[in-house]
Each structure stands twice: as C-alpha cells, then as structure tokens.
Scaffold this active site. Structure first.
Site: not given
Ligand code: ELE
Length: 280
Positions: A130, A153-155
C-alpha cells in the site's frame, strides 16, 4: 475470484474490542458471499492495535471460520515475529504484512523483514503493498528478491502495477473498490473495505463478471464507486461502522480515535445519501 473483506475492528465505549460483535459481523459476511476475512488491515485499524488486540482479532475471526488472513505488520520486529509464531499454532490461509513504514530504510531491509517472516512462518506469507499509505512500494522486482511471498494485496490505483505480480504466479489481489471489476476479471479477486457494509453488491458484481454481462457489471461498479466516494468526507473508516449498522442491521461498535465517531445527524445524512444511490 475471491472476495476478501478487511474487517472493521469493533470497539466498545471503553475503547476495548467487542468480541461478540466481531463474530456476528464475520458470520454475516460469509453468509453474503464473502470468501476470506482479513484481520488487522487498514480498515481494521491494524497500525492502531496492540499486539494482544491483533491476536484477539485473529482468534475471534477463527472462532467462526479458518478462511482468514492475519495481518501482522508492525514497526517492532519482535512483535511481528511473535504474531507469526502465534499464527503457527492455528489454522488459517496466510499471514500478511505491510512493509515497515514511516522510517527511511534501504530496500534490503524490506527484503530482510519479509525473509525473516517467511523463515518463522508455517503459513503462506502474503505481502500487503500500500505505497500510498506506507511510502514504500514493494513491487514485483522486490517480491522476486524476497523470494518467498505467496500472495499479494496491492492497494494501488495503478492496475498495471498490480498485474505485474501475476508474472510470479502468486495470488494477486488489488485492494481498491473502484477496480473490483478489473480484479475479478484479471486477478484472483479483490480486497474491499466497503465489503464490510455492502457485501451483497460485490457478490453481485462477481456474478455479473462471471456471466460475462459487461454492461450490468459496469453499471454496478459505477454505483459502488458512487457509494464509496460518498463516505470520503465523513472519514471512510468511521463511516463504515454506521453503514454496517444501518445497511446490514447489526451493531459493529465504535471506531477508535483518531478515527473519531460521527455525530448522529451526520450519520443520518450519510445513510440517506448512500441509500439513495443504492436503490437508484
Ligand atoms: C483497502 C484500503 C484502501 C482495503 C484494508 C484493505 O483495509 O486492509 O482509503 O480506499 O485507499 O486496500 O483500506 O483504503 P482507501 O485492503
């Protein structure tokens, strides 16, 4: 095509985790078609939980299902390895971690961090990438160097970045709601925080993608996006607690400041907006 939900962490008035609420929530999500529960993620305020709270969240989820991914990331390596050892005594899909954030460290330290987790873990080790939040991008090349990552898991709004992990043959998920349609089509599934309060919409989206009904899938994806965007000014994570209560019909407790609770008039306003989009 997995749907993975990073679950909210329910707190009571005293700021403690409310165990019964976790179980009710996990049971409902599974009933609504969610495949995997991710604990201590961003939505679960992982970085704001103590080591014992992280363990507690794991055990509460495991009381309901073993389809669990356990996020163990921390800025304290001893804590990380202690959590990995705790996981070793339990049955689950995988442990996951974001890279050590906040500090400026060379890439080789990130590689070492994950290698140490792999050495200790009996379970598969997933990467939670992330970059927008951690300031570190553990990209496909770095994952290759680490050598033991079984899933990612690539956000990341850069979907091309996410697809690249597929080259390694590892489980690959994108973590953004507005890319769920692409994640279902090309990847192994999606990880969606908004799945906490609208799991049925993501299940339906997956059905449309499976059936090849592109028109309906795009329409639903756009509806999901509108709902998700509506929550931003209220604080996405805080909003979700109230949206679960109102849209799923049970209480998941309170957020933990600095994810502050919302005033009830703001909640009313938010819920009305979301309901209007949902039913449109
Ligand atoms: C999402 C993030 C993204 C979900 C986690 C997730 O909560 O661990 O604010 O949409 O960028 O990847 O919560 O958050 P936003 O994997």
């Amino acid at each position: 095509m997995d749907i993975i939900v990073p679950i909210l962490t329910p707190f009571n008035e005293k700021g403690e985790i409310d165990g019964e609420k976790v179980k009710t929530h996990v049971e409902n999500l599974l009933k609504k078609g969610i495949d995997v529960i991710f604990v201590n993620g961003t939505t679960g305020v992982g970085p704001a939980l103590s080591k014992d709270e992280k363990k507690k969240m794991l055990d509460l989820a495991l009381d309901v299902t073993n389809k669990v991914i356990f996020q163990v990331g921390s800025l304290n390596m001893n804590e990380v390895l202690d959590l990995v050892k705790y996981a070793n005594e339990r049955d689950m899909i995988a442990v996951a971690s974001y890279p050590p954030y906040y500090f400026s460290i060379p890439k080789e330290f990130i590689v070492k961090y994950f290698k140490e987790i792999c050495e200790v873990s009996k379970h598969s080790v997933y990467l939670y990438n992330y970059p927008g939040a951690t300031g570190k991008d553990v990209d496909v090349n770095l994952v290759k160097e680490i050598g033991c990552i079984a899933g990612v898991k690539d956000t990341n709004p850069d979907f091309a970045h996410t697809i690249k992990y597929k080259e390694l043959g590892i489980k690959t998920y994108n973590g953004l709601e507005n890319l769920a349609i692409a994640s279902f089509s090309v990847l192994d599934g999606t990880v969606v925080g908004a799945g906490n309060y609208m799991p049925e919409l993501f299940s339906q989206l997956r059905e449309y993608v499976k059936a090849g009904d592109v028109k309906k899938a795009v329409e639903l994806q756009l509806k999901i996006d509108k709902i998700d965007e509506t929550t931003i000014p209220y604080g996405k994570i805080s909003s979700m607690y109230y949206l679960v209560r109102e849209l799923q019909g049970y209480d998941v407790g309170l957020p933990r400041p600095p994810m502050f609770p919302l005033e009830e008039n703001r909640v009313k306003e938010l819920v009305e907006k979301v309901r209007n989009i949902w039913s449109s």
